[in-house]
Design an enzyme around this catalytic site. Structure first.
Site, PDB file in Angstrom:
ATOM      1  N   ARG A  96      17.506 126.497 -34.011  1.00  0.00           N
ATOM      2  CA  ARG A  96      16.688 126.450 -32.786  1.00  0.00           C
ATOM      3  C   ARG A  96      15.445 127.303 -33.003  1.00  0.00           C
ATOM      4  O   ARG A  96      15.565 128.504 -33.260  1.00  0.00           O
ATOM      5  CB  ARG A  96      17.464 127.025 -31.584  1.00  0.00           C
ATOM      6  N   GLU A 128      13.588 129.128 -31.384  1.00  0.00           N
ATOM      7  CA  GLU A 128      13.419 129.890 -30.147  1.00  0.00           C
ATOM      8  C   GLU A 128      12.140 130.708 -30.203  1.00  0.00           C
ATOM      9  O   GLU A 128      11.808 131.269 -31.244  1.00  0.00           O
ATOM     10  CB  GLU A 128      14.605 130.860 -29.952  1.00  0.00           C
ATOM     11  N   ARG A 139      20.472 137.410 -26.809  1.00  0.00           N
ATOM     12  CA  ARG A 139      21.500 136.390 -27.053  1.00  0.00           C
ATOM     13  C   ARG A 139      21.002 135.104 -27.708  1.00  0.00           C
ATOM     14  O   ARG A 139      21.724 134.113 -27.740  1.00  0.00           O
ATOM     15  CB  ARG A 139      22.218 136.068 -25.750  1.00  0.00           C
ATOM     16  N   HIS A 140      19.773 135.098 -28.185  1.00  0.00           N
ATOM     17  CA  HIS A 140      19.253 133.911 -28.868  1.00  0.00           C
ATOM     18  C   HIS A 140      18.947 134.187 -30.330  1.00  0.00           C
ATOM     19  O   HIS A 140      18.264 135.152 -30.653  1.00  0.00           O
ATOM     20  CB  HIS A 140      17.978 133.405 -28.183  1.00  0.00           C
ATOM     21  N   GLU A 173      26.870 132.601 -20.873  1.00  0.00           N
ATOM     22  CA  GLU A 173      27.287 131.279 -21.355  1.00  0.00           C
ATOM     23  C   GLU A 173      27.713 131.319 -22.829  1.00  0.00           C
ATOM     24  O   GLU A 173      27.013 131.858 -23.669  1.00  0.00           O
ATOM     25  CB  GLU A 173      26.099 130.320 -21.201  1.00  0.00           C
ATOM     26  N   SER A 195      28.487 124.819 -23.676  1.00  0.00           N
ATOM     27  CA  SER A 195      28.134 123.784 -22.719  1.00  0.00           C
ATOM     28  C   SER A 195      28.727 122.470 -23.187  1.00  0.00           C
ATOM     29  O   SER A 195      28.852 122.221 -24.389  1.00  0.00           O
ATOM     30  CB  SER A 195      26.631 123.717 -22.474  1.00  0.00           C
ATOM     31  N   ARG A 213      28.069 134.176 -30.079  1.00  0.00           N
ATOM     32  CA  ARG A 213      28.182 134.574 -28.665  1.00  0.00           C
ATOM     33  C   ARG A 213      29.623 134.857 -28.278  1.00  0.00           C
ATOM     34  O   ARG A 213      29.890 135.770 -27.501  1.00  0.00           O
ATOM     35  CB  ARG A 213      27.636 133.465 -27.767  1.00  0.00           C
TER      36      ARG A 213
HETATM   37  O1  4AD Z   1      23.994 124.782 -24.647  1.00  0.00           O
HETATM   38  P1  4AD Z   1      23.672 124.184 -25.986  1.00  0.00           P
HETATM   39  O2  4AD Z   1      22.259 124.041 -26.328  1.00  0.00           O
HETATM   40  O3  4AD Z   1      24.430 122.780 -26.017  1.00  0.00           O
HETATM   41  C1  4AD Z   1      24.414 121.897 -27.071  1.00  0.00           C
HETATM   42  O4  4AD Z   1      23.932 122.112 -28.157  1.00  0.00           O
HETATM   43  C2  4AD Z   1      25.161 120.635 -26.774  1.00  0.00           C
HETATM   44  N1  4AD Z   1      24.875 119.670 -27.845  1.00  0.00           N
HETATM   45  C3  4AD Z   1      26.623 120.943 -26.676  1.00  0.00           C
HETATM   46  C4  4AD Z   1      27.431 119.779 -26.251  1.00  0.00           C
HETATM   47  O5  4AD Z   1      28.341 119.378 -26.953  1.00  0.00           O
HETATM   48  N2  4AD Z   1      27.136 119.246 -25.091  1.00  0.00           N
HETATM   49  O6  4AD Z   1      24.398 125.021 -27.103  1.00  0.00           O
HETATM   50  C5  4AD Z   1      25.787 125.195 -27.114  1.00  0.00           C
HETATM   51  C6  4AD Z   1      26.143 126.676 -27.258  1.00  0.00           C
HETATM   52  C7  4AD Z   1      25.690 127.538 -26.113  1.00  0.00           C
HETATM   53  O7  4AD Z   1      26.607 127.546 -25.064  1.00  0.00           O
HETATM   54  C8  4AD Z   1      25.585 128.895 -26.753  1.00  0.00           C
HETATM   55  O8  4AD Z   1      26.866 129.506 -26.868  1.00  0.00           O
HETATM   56  C9  4AD Z   1      25.129 128.550 -28.148  1.00  0.00           C
HETATM   57  O9  4AD Z   1      25.482 127.206 -28.386  1.00  0.00           O
HETATM   58  N3  4AD Z   1      23.682 128.713 -28.297  1.00  0.00           N
HETATM   59  C10 4AD Z   1      23.097 129.717 -28.976  1.00  0.00           C
HETATM   60  N4  4AD Z   1      23.608 130.761 -29.649  1.00  0.00           N
HETATM   61  C11 4AD Z   1      22.745 131.589 -30.258  1.00  0.00           C
HETATM   62  N5  4AD Z   1      21.409 131.437 -30.250  1.00  0.00           N
HETATM   63  C12 4AD Z   1      20.841 130.392 -29.597  1.00  0.00           C
HETATM   64  N6  4AD Z   1      19.532 130.234 -29.633  1.00  0.00           N
HETATM   65  C13 4AD Z   1      21.703 129.481 -28.920  1.00  0.00           C
HETATM   66  N7  4AD Z   1      21.496 128.351 -28.206  1.00  0.00           N
HETATM   67  C14 4AD Z   1      22.704 127.913 -27.836  1.00  0.00           C
END
Ligand code: 4AD
Length: 461
Positions: free
Chosen positions: A233, A235, A241-242, A384, A387, A435
């Site tokens: 990502r 970001e 937390r990212h 979170e 998701s 996380r």
């Molecule tokens: O919420 P996210 O973006 O959901 C998905 O990627 C969907 N494809 C999931 C699905 O099957 N519907 O990411 C899922 C999880 C988040 O809840 C969080 O725990 C983690 O990935 N996450 C990160 N962890 C660390 N750094 C980041 N930048 C994150 N972005 C998401």
């Protein structure tokens, strides 16, 4: 070849036996020319080794001299006898001592290091009390040294156990472990947080999740799948937390009719993971807790499920106004976490039926009210970790939703086509490994649970 003994196994029961150990020189307390004192460390466990100059021990003054000049963090082999210490030991994890017979330096470390393990291991309370510590950047810049602290050794063993338990549970339920490509033609989650690159002259990007291909695996009749792999990502925001690269634990499965079937798996899976951690990682919790004190996670045998509107109502009753069709932010999520803890006595819960507008294009809208969606988030201590959702398996709807969400449909043509060839109803979820460990241990920063973190300002080490 003599067998190695691990430092953690140097205990009362083996007093009197001769052992061969390899460790790092943690502390060198050798002062006199007749008595050598060093502490060896291995995986966060420490033992005191004593070399006494005497004829019967066959320890000469030269060996003591040799011990005295050994630098901290050097790799050292010791052959010696396990004995009771003269006085109770306080500075080491092991309560026995090794009477040194022979010592070898396998590889020496520089006499002056950019980070001292003792400083990296200091608790916040000790630093506040004026003892030297090391800030996060210094620690991360010198991560290989930082990783040697007892707390870090424990954090990554806990992380390993989360993955073991994740696999154990899913395999027992008939899920298949898969690997999806990380090089893609278009973004999978939408938005700007995508790393772009060139793929043999064609625009491409790094996978923001296994989302599209795990669904395509379902279209390919693999029925129940999971993946443990890197997620990228791009970001922009620098937060606690990212990360720009993290480890994603992803699940996708056929369902009969309802997304609650996916939530049932989340529920059982995480109660299983937490229970296994509690069974297998007590020593590790203790080691983490010494440096970063935390209270064990409160969770219920059957995980609490609240709807998004119920959550909004709880916030409203507590005087916090939020948009009923918008998303929660870090602050409102935490607030809701507190309210849930007070009312339901749990720090682990699910919130489902999110507003459709704040979910990705592939999320199935609710049949009874399309302003909402068949989706959920899962929280630990108000933050979170997961998701998930039921997915749209009707190609026309999918195409339309992608367009509405600003996704260039051409770049995901093969994905959308997969649904034209017949696709069963399905759903799944994604978990951020770093996380989970961060929040389970109530740590304040995700960099603490990433081996070599990648964030908007860090691409090394
Ligand atoms: O919420 P996210 O973006 O959901 C998905 O990627 C969907 N494809 C999931 C699905 O099957 N519907 O990411 C899922 C999880 C988040 O809840 C969080 O725990 C983690 O990935 N996450 C990160 N962890 C660390 N750094 C980041 N930048 C994150 N972005 C998401």
């Amino acid at each position: 070849g003599k067998e190695w003994t691990d430092v953690r196994d140097l205990v009362e029961e083996i007093v009197g036996s001769e052992v061969l150990i390899r460790g790092r020189l943690d502390t060198n307390r050798t002062k006199s020319s007749k008595l050598g004192f060093v502490i060896l460390r291995q995986s966060g466990f420490t033992v005191q080794c004593v070399a006494t100059h005497s004829e019967e021990n066959k320890v000469g003054v030269n060996m003591i001299k040799f011990l005295r000049q050994l630098s901290s963090e050097s790799i050292v082999d010791v052959i010696g006898v396990v004995v009771h210490p003269k006085e109770p030991l306080t500075g080491t994890t092991q309560q026995v001592e090794v009477q040194v017979r022979k010592v070898y330096c396998v590889n020496s470390a520089l006499p002056k290091l950019p980070l001292i393990v003792e400083d990296a291991a200091r608790s916040e309370a000790d630093i506040e009390a004026g003892k030297p510590g090391a800030n996060q950047d210094t620690r991360l810049n010198n991560r290989v040294i930082d990783l040697r602290t007892s707390a870090n050794q424990a954090i990554f063993r806990i992380q390993g156990q989360v993955q073991v338990a994740f696999r154990e549970y899913l395999l027992s339920k008939g899920f298949l472990e898969i690997h999806t490509p990380k090089l893609m033609a278009g973004s999978s989650e939408g938005g700007s947080a995508v790393f772009r690159l060139e793929y043999k002259g064609q625009p491409a990007c790094l996978a923001q999740s296994p989302q599209l291909h795990k669904q395509m695996a379902i279209c390919g009749d693999l029925r129940r799948v999971f993946e443990v792999g890197p997620v990228f990502r791009a970001e922009d925001s620098f937060t606690h937390r990212h990360l720009c690269e993290f480890v994603g634990l992803d699940v996708e499965m056929e369902i009969e009719t309802h997304y609650s079937e996916v939530m049932d798996i989340v529920d059982e899976l995480f109660v299983f993971i937490f229970t296994k951690l509690n069974e297998r990682c007590q020593k590790e919790f203790e080691a983490v807790g010494k440096q970063f004190p935390f209270v064990p996670l409160k969770f219920l045998p059957k995980t609490l499920r609240l709807t998004f509107p119920e959550g909004i109502q709880m916030l409203k009753d507590a005087g916090v106004e939020v948009d009923p069709l918008g998303d929660l932010n870090t602050e409102t999520e935490r607030k809701l976490g507190q309210l849930v803890l007070e009312k339901y006595k749990t720090e682990f819960y699910m919130l489902h039926r999110y507003p459709a507008a704040v979910r990705p294009f592939y999320t199935m809208p609710c049949a009874d009210d399309s302003r909402y969606s068949n989706s959920f988030d899962v929280f630990i201590r108000g933050e979170e970790i997961i998701s998930g959702a039921q997915r749209v398996h009707i190609p026309e709807v999918l195409e339309q939703r992608a367009g509405e969400c600003g996704i260039d449909v051409k770049t995901i043509k093969t994905y959308i086509d997969s649904f034209r060839y017949g696709a069963p109803p399905h759903g799944g979820f994604g978990v951020g490994l770093e996380r989970v460990v961060m929040l389970f241990c109530a740590l304040n920063n995700i960099r603490k649970t990433s081996l070599f973190p990648r964030d908007p300002q860090r691409l090394a080490p």
